[in-house]
Scaffold this motif. Structure first.
Motif, mmCIF file in Angstrom:
data_model
loop_
_atom_site.group_PDB
_atom_site.id
_atom_site.type_symbol
_atom_site.label_atom_id
_atom_site.label_comp_id
_atom_site.label_asym_id
_atom_site.label_seq_id
_atom_site.Cartn_x
_atom_site.Cartn_y
_atom_site.Cartn_z
ATOM 1 N N LEU A 8 0.834 -1.197 0.000
ATOM 2 C CA LEU A 8 0.000 0.000 0.000
ATOM 3 C C LEU A 8 0.873 1.252 0.000
ATOM 4 O O LEU A 8 1.902 1.312 0.678
ATOM 5 N N SER A 9 0.465 2.237 -0.768
ATOM 6 C CA SER A 9 1.127 3.534 -0.789
ATOM 7 C C SER A 9 0.039 4.593 -0.942
ATOM 8 O O SER A 9 -1.129 4.284 -1.181
ATOM 9 N N ASP A 43 -7.507 3.169 11.794
ATOM 10 C CA ASP A 43 -8.407 3.999 10.990
ATOM 11 C C ASP A 43 -7.669 4.518 9.755
ATOM 12 O O ASP A 43 -6.675 5.235 9.869
ATOM 13 N N TYR A 44 -8.166 4.162 8.584
ATOM 14 C CA TYR A 44 -7.488 4.564 7.346
ATOM 15 C C TYR A 44 -7.582 6.061 7.081
ATOM 16 O O TYR A 44 -6.859 6.586 6.233
ATOM 17 N N LEU A 51 -0.715 3.274 7.497
ATOM 18 C CA LEU A 51 0.403 2.589 6.837
ATOM 19 C C LEU A 51 1.395 2.038 7.865
ATOM 20 O O LEU A 51 1.843 0.895 7.757
ATOM 21 N N ALA A 52 1.730 2.855 8.843
ATOM 22 C CA ALA A 52 2.686 2.429 9.871
ATOM 23 C C ALA A 52 2.150 1.254 10.680
ATOM 24 O O ALA A 52 2.911 0.403 11.134
ATOM 25 N N GLY A 53 0.835 1.199 10.859
ATOM 26 C CA GLY A 53 0.222 0.143 11.659
ATOM 27 C C GLY A 53 0.061 -1.181 10.940
ATOM 28 O O GLY A 53 -0.209 -2.206 11.578
ATOM 29 N N ASN A 57 6.788 -1.802 13.501
ATOM 30 C CA ASN A 57 8.199 -2.014 13.758
ATOM 31 C C ASN A 57 8.636 -0.996 14.793
ATOM 32 O O ASN A 57 8.568 0.195 14.504
ATOM 33 N N PRO A 58 9.012 -1.391 15.986
ATOM 34 C CA PRO A 58 9.222 -2.767 16.406
ATOM 35 C C PRO A 58 7.901 -3.530 16.558
ATOM 36 O O PRO A 58 6.840 -2.937 16.733
#
Length: 174
Positions: A8-9, A43-44, A51-53, A57-58
């Motif tokens: 996804l981007s 929540d998009y 995106l981070a979710g 990381n970690p």
């Protein structure tokens, strides 16, 4: 059929919103499940956080590293579904969840896309060095079981979960 798995981007932000909104409406109307959970846990509308979710990381304690891909129909420029590939199994995933969680948006189900998407996900598993893949599904989800079997899944057993559902466990040798 021009289907491929993508990361996804921002390019797909609007398409993601349409897919998630359709899926959530179906969940509310029909009590459909939330698989793969990774695409529903955030929540998009806050896209950067979303995106981070997808692949934290970690990795939070009790979880395993994962890779999330979305199934894109290039011909229609439409997101059809998603897969969450867990790089290894912990005790919980060994019982219920497995290496691959997958789902197809409601309007695109029963068209063979899940079978194709799982096949593409198995290629990703090979790339990760996974040679034996566990996939699980609710016994009442005949379509999911069929897609797993169509990709070489062999039923090992069925487990009765605390909520009374029966979870089927399939192994696929790569």
């Amino acid at each position: 059929m021009g289907l491929r798995l993508i990361k996804l981007s921002r390019k797909y932000e609007t398409k993601l919103g349409r897919m998630i909104d359709e899926w959530k409406a179906d969940q509310e109307a029909n009590g459909a499940d939330h698989s793969p959970y990774a695409i529903f846990r955030n929540d998009y509308h806050d896209f950067d956080s979303y995106l981070a979710g997808l692949e934290p990381n970690p990795v939070p304690e009790g979880h395993v590293p994962n890779s999330v891909y979305f199934l894109l129909d290039d011909e229609r420029d439409r997101l059809l579904g998603a897969v969450d590939i867990r790089h290894h199994l912990n005790d919980e995933l060994l019982e219920c969840g497995g290496h691959i969680g997958d789902g197809i948006r409601p309007s695109e189900r029963r068209k063979g896309y899940a079978t194709k998407m799982i096949g593409l996900a198995l290629d990703k598993c090979r790339d990760l060095g996974i040679d034996r893949v566990l996939m699980t599904c609710n016994k009442t989800n005949v379509g999911s079981a069929k897609s797993i079997i169509n990709n070489g899944g062999v039923l090992e057993n069925e487990l009765s979960l605390p909520d009374g559902t029966i979870e089927q466990r399939y192994w696929i040798d790569l």
